[in-house]
Design a protein around this motif. Structure first.
Motif, PDB file in Angstrom:
ATOM      1  N   SER B   4      16.261   5.643   5.992  1.00 15.72           N
ATOM      2  CA  SER B   4      17.334   5.100   6.825  1.00 15.72           C
ATOM      3  C   SER B   4      16.902   3.697   7.269  1.00 15.72           C
ATOM      4  O   SER B   4      16.594   2.853   6.430  1.00 15.72           O
ATOM      5  CB  SER B   4      17.650   6.041   7.996  1.00 15.72           C
ATOM      6  N   GLU B   5      16.816   3.468   8.538  1.00 14.74           N
ATOM      7  CA  GLU B   5      16.513   2.131   9.069  1.00 14.74           C
ATOM      8  C   GLU B   5      15.140   1.613   8.622  1.00 14.74           C
ATOM      9  O   GLU B   5      14.161   2.361   8.584  1.00 14.74           O
ATOM     10  CB  GLU B   5      16.548   2.256  10.603  1.00 14.74           C
ATOM     11  N   LEU B   6      15.088   0.309   8.293  1.00 21.41           N
ATOM     12  CA  LEU B   6      13.798  -0.337   8.022  1.00 21.41           C
ATOM     13  C   LEU B   6      13.081  -0.521   9.354  1.00 21.41           C
ATOM     14  O   LEU B   6      13.560  -1.206  10.249  1.00 21.41           O
ATOM     15  CB  LEU B   6      14.027  -1.707   7.359  1.00 21.41           C
ATOM     16  N   LEU B   7      11.914   0.112   9.480  1.00 22.83           N
ATOM     17  CA  LEU B   7      11.185   0.055  10.747  1.00 22.83           C
ATOM     18  C   LEU B   7      10.305  -1.189  10.811  1.00 22.83           C
ATOM     19  O   LEU B   7      10.144  -1.824  11.851  1.00 22.83           O
ATOM     20  CB  LEU B   7      10.313   1.316  10.877  1.00 22.83           C
ATOM     21  N   TYR B   8       9.708  -1.560   9.678  1.00 20.72           N
ATOM     22  CA  TYR B   8       8.700  -2.622   9.672  1.00 20.72           C
ATOM     23  C   TYR B   8       8.530  -3.104   8.241  1.00 20.72           C
ATOM     24  O   TYR B   8       8.504  -2.290   7.312  1.00 20.72           O
ATOM     25  CB  TYR B   8       7.378  -2.042  10.202  1.00 20.72           C
ATOM     26  N   LYS B  17      12.375   4.528   8.400  1.00 18.30           N
ATOM     27  CA  LYS B  17      12.592   5.773   9.126  1.00 18.30           C
ATOM     28  C   LYS B  17      13.319   6.752   8.215  1.00 18.30           C
ATOM     29  O   LYS B  17      13.934   6.365   7.212  1.00 18.30           O
ATOM     30  CB  LYS B  17      13.447   5.511  10.365  1.00 18.30           C
ATOM     31  N   ILE B  18      13.258   8.017   8.593  1.00 15.02           N
ATOM     32  CA  ILE B  18      14.003   9.068   7.899  1.00 15.02           C
ATOM     33  C   ILE B  18      14.976   9.655   8.925  1.00 15.02           C
ATOM     34  O   ILE B  18      14.555  10.035  10.023  1.00 15.02           O
ATOM     35  CB  ILE B  18      13.045  10.167   7.382  1.00 15.02           C
ATOM     36  N   ALA B  19      16.248   9.697   8.571  1.00 18.59           N
ATOM     37  CA  ALA B  19      17.258  10.157   9.537  1.00 18.59           C
ATOM     38  C   ALA B  19      16.916  11.569  10.026  1.00 18.59           C
ATOM     39  O   ALA B  19      16.586  12.462   9.229  1.00 18.59           O
ATOM     40  CB  ALA B  19      18.645  10.149   8.885  1.00 18.59           C
ATOM     41  N   GLY B  20      16.943  11.733  11.326  1.00 16.19           N
ATOM     42  CA  GLY B  20      16.714  13.049  11.909  1.00 16.19           C
ATOM     43  C   GLY B  20      15.275  13.517  11.887  1.00 16.19           C
ATOM     44  O   GLY B  20      14.987  14.699  12.114  1.00 16.19           O
ATOM     45  N   ASP B  22      11.497  12.324  13.354  1.00 17.64           N
ATOM     46  CA  ASP B  22      10.741  11.365  14.169  1.00 17.64           C
ATOM     47  C   ASP B  22       9.250  11.386  13.877  1.00 17.64           C
ATOM     48  O   ASP B  22       8.482  10.653  14.503  1.00 17.64           O
ATOM     49  CB  ASP B  22      10.945  11.682  15.663  1.00 17.64           C
ATOM     50  N   THR B  23       8.846  12.222  12.933  1.00 18.54           N
ATOM     51  CA  THR B  23       7.404  12.400  12.729  1.00 18.54           C
ATOM     52  C   THR B  23       6.917  11.836  11.391  1.00 18.54           C
ATOM     53  O   THR B  23       5.722  11.728  11.171  1.00 18.54           O
ATOM     54  CB  THR B  23       7.036  13.892  12.782  1.00 18.54           C
ATOM     55  N   GLN B  24       7.861  11.492  10.501  1.00 17.20           N
ATOM     56  CA  GLN B  24       7.455  11.009   9.182  1.00 17.20           C
ATOM     57  C   GLN B  24       8.159   9.698   8.867  1.00 17.20           C
ATOM     58  O   GLN B  24       9.216   9.395   9.410  1.00 17.20           O
ATOM     59  CB  GLN B  24       7.808  12.041   8.101  1.00 17.20           C
ATOM     60  N   LEU B  25       7.549   8.923   7.970  1.00 17.63           N
ATOM     61  CA  LEU B  25       8.144   7.670   7.504  1.00 17.63           C
ATOM     62  C   LEU B  25       8.007   7.604   5.986  1.00 17.63           C
ATOM     63  O   LEU B  25       7.185   8.313   5.392  1.00 17.63           O
ATOM     64  CB  LEU B  25       7.405   6.462   8.120  1.00 17.63           C
ATOM     65  N   ILE B  26       8.802   6.733   5.384  1.00 18.07           N
ATOM     66  CA  ILE B  26       8.625   6.460   3.953  1.00 18.07           C
ATOM     67  C   ILE B  26       8.055   5.053   3.795  1.00 18.07           C
ATOM     68  O   ILE B  26       8.623   4.078   4.296  1.00 18.07           O
ATOM     69  CB  ILE B  26       9.956   6.589   3.182  1.00 18.07           C
ATOM     70  N   ALA B  27       6.903   4.976   3.126  1.00 13.32           N
ATOM     71  CA  ALA B  27       6.287   3.682   2.826  1.00 13.32           C
ATOM     72  C   ALA B  27       6.693   3.286   1.411  1.00 13.32           C
ATOM     73  O   ALA B  27       6.477   4.047   0.465  1.00 13.32           O
ATOM     74  CB  ALA B  27       4.763   3.787   2.938  1.00 13.32           C
ATOM     75  N   GLU B  28       7.295   2.103   1.290  1.00 13.46           N
ATOM     76  CA  GLU B  28       7.691   1.595  -0.033  1.00 13.46           C
ATOM     77  C   GLU B  28       6.745   0.469  -0.427  1.00 13.46           C
ATOM     78  O   GLU B  28       6.615  -0.527   0.289  1.00 13.46           O
ATOM     79  CB  GLU B  28       9.141   1.090   0.017  1.00 13.46           C
ATOM     80  N   PHE B  29       6.076   0.622  -1.537  1.00 13.94           N
ATOM     81  CA  PHE B  29       5.084  -0.371  -1.979  1.00 13.94           C
ATOM     82  C   PHE B  29       5.787  -1.509  -2.713  1.00 13.94           C
ATOM     83  O   PHE B  29       6.454  -1.296  -3.718  1.00 13.94           O
ATOM     84  CB  PHE B  29       4.046   0.296  -2.880  1.00 13.94           C
TER      85      PHE B  29
END
Lengths: 238, 238
Positions: B4-8, B17-20, B22-29
């Motif tokens: 979902s939203e780009l956090l950083y 971020k991942i919708a819904g 709050d404990t995990q994120l997706i890192a895109e290389f």
């Protein structure tokens, strides 16, 4: 007591051997002013005399409180008799307030009072611009024999600060930060060396925060000699 | 599992971020290559894919040896699922051999094998060029809660080194140095975060000392992607 061979010329002092004496040296305080690793240079007539006078009094002050130093006696206006030591090539910087390179390098607000006494080590090497180092670096480069010696440098730096903070406060000066150098005696003891003066300390007037040290030269503020004289006069209680 | 939203957005990765959740994120290389605090920039197609693949394997390797990391799983070519942590703004650099900024800054011969594992802390702040710091600085700037946390960072850095040195040696790579970042979980535990790749490590071929890492980009040597592929292929045993 006569100077023989010039042993070493630094930015603020010359060190001379004494014929027939392997344990003492004569330090001659120069009028040269340098900043930013001697990229900026000037002269201020009488500065060496002032620094010799101030250093003499401050060395006596810290010795009175049990700090061993290389100071033996003031010989004349410019010359100080000192014990011969092997200088440890680490500049020990002690800070009470953030300013100068600390503020610039780390973005800490200029003038911020630090929550505790900050001690930094710099590798004393002009060719490298005296880079900041950590304990691991000091050991790897064999600047000291072991980590215990680094703890001694830190503790002595803080002790000198504990002595000088109230001392300067009593003459209406804020001791912002200062640089110390240490040396090893023939029997391996670490003692305070170099000088303690407005060349190596930052002093701000307690009421006005006026700078009364080498920053007046670094920052082209003028009034360098008057500032050093002010420090000397307050020390002398004039 | 959707972004979902780009956090950083950092120099080498984007964090979503991942919708819904709050404990995990997706890192895109990303394929972006940067050096010297992003003063030098380029792109290398497929670099992000290689770093995701390499980091996945190396995170698994250190986790196998008991190091906790933010890694959860590789989602696809470019994306890694990670635990959300508060990144500690200290870059922990671990060195076995002197090169790069260490050699330049302190005059230590390039290629010199260090007598012990050197750990350095840098303040992770692009605007200041990631300046080197000591323990006092880290406490004064409140980058960690206390000195014990700095010891944890140092110990984890050395442990990761103890795991990875023999690992890379077994595939004919010398692990010269590397940069780690750590984060704090919601319950205050310090775990390894960021990535471990030829962007963040220096690898030299054990036989030829050929550089197989981002130094090929820093030093305009060419063959960046081939180098990263070589590291990947050796890890995969190809």
């Amino acid at each position: 007591m006569e100077k023989s061979e010039l042993l070493y010329e630094g930015k603020g002092k010359k060190l001379f051997k004494i014929a027939g004496d392997d344990t003492q040296l004569i330090a001659e305080f120069k009028d040269d002013l340098t900043a930013f690793n001697a990229q900026k240079k000037s002269q201020e007539e009488g500065k060496g005399v002032l620094n010799n006078e101030i250093s003499t009094i401050i060395f006596n002050e810290v010795m009175k409180h049990g700090i061993e130093t290389h100071f033996i006696e003031k010989l004349n206006d410019r010359d100080m008799l000192v014990k011969k030591v092997d200088i440890i090539p680490i500049e020990v910087v002690v800070r009470n307030v953030a300013t100068g390179s600390l503020s610039k390098r780390l973005g800490i607000e200029d003038g911020k009072i630090l929550p505790f006494t900050l001690v930094e080590f710099y590798y004393k090497e002009d060719a490298l611009n005296d880079p900041i180092i950590n304990d691991d670096h000091a050991i790897i480069m064999e600047l000291v024999d072991d980590r215990a010696e680094l703890d001694v440098l830190r503790e002595l730096g803080k002790k000198v600060n504990d002595i000088l903070l109230p001392y300067f406060d009593s003459i209406n000066l804020r001791l912002i930060d200062f640089k110390l150098e240490f040396g090893k005696t023939a029997d391996g003891k670490i003692i305070l060396a170099d000088e303690i003066s407005p060349d190596s300390c930052r002093f701000w007037d307690k009421d006005t925060n006026e700078k009364l040290d080498k920053d007046r030269f670094r920052q082209d503020m003028g009034g360098v000699k008057v500032a050093y004289e002010t420090v000397r006069d307050r020390i002398l209680g004039k």
